[in-house]
Design an enzyme around this catalytic site. Sequence first.
Site: not given
Ligand code: NDP
Length: 511
Positions: A151, A175, A224-225, A246, A280
């Site tokens: 994002n 990334p 991430g999520s 986060e 987020c």
């Molecule tokens: P994801 O959790 O899908 O992915 C985050 C990262 O983790 C990506 O680089 C992804 O790779 C990687 N990943 C996926 N599977 C694994 C694994 N098993 N082990 C290690 N790394 C892995 O999140 P999104 O990219 O969909 O981002 C959106 C989410 O992030 C939302 O829930 C949002 O709220 C949250 N977010 C939180 C923030 C905060 O500060 N609290 C700020 C911004 C976002 P790939 O994408 O290549 O699959």
Amino acid sequence: MAVRISNAPVTGARPGAVAVDNPATGAPITEVASTSPPQVKATVAAARKAQPRWQALGFRRRRALFRASQQWLLDNRARVLDSIVAENGKAREEAVIELVYCVNAFSFWSRRAAGYLAGKRIRSVSPFVLGRAMRTRRAPIGVVGVIGPWNNPLTNSFGDAIPALAAGNTVVLKPSEQTPLTALLMLEMARDCGYPDNVFQVVPGAGETGEALIDEVDFVMFTGSTRTGRRVAARAAERLIPSSLELGGKDALLVLADAPLERAVNVAVHGALFNGGQTCTSVERVYVEAPIYDRFVAAVGLRIDEIRSGAPRGLGSVDVGAMTFPPQLDTIDDHVRDAIDRGARVLAGGNRGAGPGRFYEPTVLVDVDHTMKCMREETFGPTLPIMKVRDAEEAIRLINDSEYGLQASIVTRDSRRGAKIAARLEAGAVTVNDTQSNYFALGLPMGGWKNSGLGVRHGAEGIRKYTRLQSISVNAHPMRRDLHMMPFSPKSYDAILRLVSFLYGRARRRP
Ligand code: NDP
């Protein structure tokens, strides 16, 4: 590291590569080779080798490199903005905000790192350590793995690398596979600015690459999520390495009856639609006290008509850009349909936007309640569900009735009352009469409660987490034998007890 960047359009990724497209146009941009687990291992090994020299450079010389980085970002802003907009699909203004964040972050961490990480002198009156000089020091943790989402391709991935580097760690960044290009551009920045080899590296790839990274590094900074965050934490725990998470949010806005209407509307609309709602800390649900509800809803309806959504071009072209991650469109639509099926009314939007890019119309839902997905699950899209509440007490109860606790906002003319309500909300950050701007106060810690995360970014704790704490106790003038040492003697232990009675016993108590 096997990274190929080319400008040649491709129609699909080769095996072992990820295709990057432009979410706003649907056009392919390029493909980037994925980093295999053995390549990740070799990359982290190189980072580990480079770390002691990076640490030995010290804060002052790292600061000089950070200054060069700031200037590089400013000199190359057009390329950086083009990269963010192309791979993420956001409005150019939102890319500017990412750039500003990182320019500021280089300045902030280079000025504050030494102070935040300074050792402390510790005093103790324990009879067992009398005369010792005791202090703490912080050492870099080693190699930090940063895993980021799509994002904010600059802020939420590279932005977290900056304090890690400032603390003397080397960094390997993974990334999101959706948006690897801006991170790769930062490799060019590091090279141009003269960073030593392997101090900052990027390993593009999908989840498998992220897992391999967790298996090698000394610390994981994950954004991430919540679902992936749990897996990351579990994998890091297997290795007994620390992680900072986060995660997702379902951030609430409370509009009190005395709110200045214009401000409340702007906070709601900007907070919900900024970055297409893919933030987020987006406003994901709004609670409005009954006396102001109708006026608030009417004013939001007027403001939403002014919002332009579409493919971003130059500054001023659109307010809401594209949806970056294809499956996100289904989630947004599912939440909107669920709300409609359960009796919500669509005040604006409510549908997918026209292609060829990926869009969702800025959507306002009213007459919503807490059974609906749009009020309980993270939507991560340009939606603004508004619910009428009897009073602030009902709103506080509903706001806290959530698995998430990232951020919340309150709009009121009575900022004192706002701050009091803030302290009753279960969220890591609360703003009164603002939305999201707290993120840019790098001295202010930011981290989620409940399922929104563990640990913080920003502030002293946002850099201390990247260090190991060491305690050093020096006995500069040792006696031949301390009172408490063997062989035990009744005489010396009697003396110890008399000393303890003197220090802590009744005789010391004030009447
Ligand atoms: P994801 O959790 O899908 O992915 C985050 C990262 O983790 C990506 O680089 C992804 O790779 C990687 N990943 C996926 N599977 C694994 C694994 N098993 N082990 C290690 N790394 C892995 O999140 P999104 O990219 O969909 O981002 C959106 C989410 O992030 C939302 O829930 C949002 O709220 C949250 N977010 C939180 C923030 C905060 O500060 N609290 C700020 C911004 C976002 P790939 O994408 O290549 O699959």
